[in-house]
Design a protein around this motif. Sequence first.
Motif, PDB file in Angstrom:
ATOM      1  N   TYR A 178      -6.829   3.968   6.037  1.00  0.00           N
ATOM      2  CA  TYR A 178      -6.379   2.589   6.258  1.00  0.00           C
ATOM      3  C   TYR A 178      -7.409   1.787   7.028  1.00  0.00           C
ATOM      4  CZ  TYR A 178      -3.592  -1.453   7.389  1.00  0.00           C
ATOM      5  OH  TYR A 178      -3.144  -2.735   7.504  1.00  0.00           O
TER       6      TYR A 178
ATOM      7  N   HIS B  25       0.860  -1.185   0.000  1.00  0.00           N
ATOM      8  CA  HIS B  25       0.000   0.000   0.000  1.00  0.00           C
ATOM      9  C   HIS B  25       0.894   1.232   0.000  1.00  0.00           C
ATOM     10  CE1 HIS B  25      -3.871  -2.035   1.058  1.00  0.00           C
ATOM     11  NE2 HIS B  25      -3.044  -2.922   1.565  1.00  0.00           N
TER      12      HIS B  25
ATOM     13  N   LYS C  69      -3.181   0.764  -3.838  1.00  0.00           N
ATOM     14  CA  LYS C  69      -2.723  -0.625  -3.768  1.00  0.00           C
ATOM     15  C   LYS C  69      -2.419  -1.112  -5.189  1.00  0.00           C
ATOM     16  CE  LYS C  69      -3.937  -5.260  -2.142  1.00  0.00           C
ATOM     17  NZ  LYS C  69      -4.953  -6.113  -1.479  1.00  0.00           N
TER      18      LYS C  69
END
Length: 219
Positions: free
Chosen positions: A215, A79, A136
């Motif tokens: 997140y 990420h 991502k």
Amino acid sequence: MKLIFENNDFAIVTKPAGMNFHSEDEAGFVVLASDMLKCKLYPVHRLDKMTSGLVILAKSSKVANDFLELFESRKIEKHYLALSLRKPKKKMGKIVGDMAKSRRGSWKLLRTKQNPAITRFISKPLSSGAILFLVKPYTGKTHQIRVALKSVGSPIAGDMRYAAVEDAKELDRGYLHAYILKFDLNGESYSFKSLPDEGELFLTQECQEKIKELYSEQE
């Protein structure tokens, strides 16, 4: 440069923004990390000069090959964090397309999908007008994230290659950071996270809070 983790097989070290990954006119990140840990290290992936964050460095050619197999089979989860000064065409989604060389070392995204770069992202606006991205990449193409975000209208702030000059020249760094690494190796699961610790725009309280929000939404 900071050591995040080390065992007999590999080390996780953070690369500063603006440092060459391999040595050119001066010692690069891999050489400096090897000097710091006093052992030969084998890079198994790389970060662009402007990009900061987590890097895996193997301690033997055998372990390096093990990591390369994990990368090739897409078994390493990555990420990244990015900031842009331009609003994206969509707030979240997947960007899929082949990549081809363009002019002067740049790359471009194509409409074809024979061997595509695949990138998923979500974003949040900041009160400053900047946009924070959690990205991502499912593949590991050269300049993949930089080209992907440009393709949705949000080139990375400070990116001298893909952003408009006025969005790059006045900033203290290119705003792309390798934030999270997750993988399994030799029967053990590993997870590493490193918040950016340089760059005025990354270090604002609002940006740090939005990073945690983004997140947590993905967990």
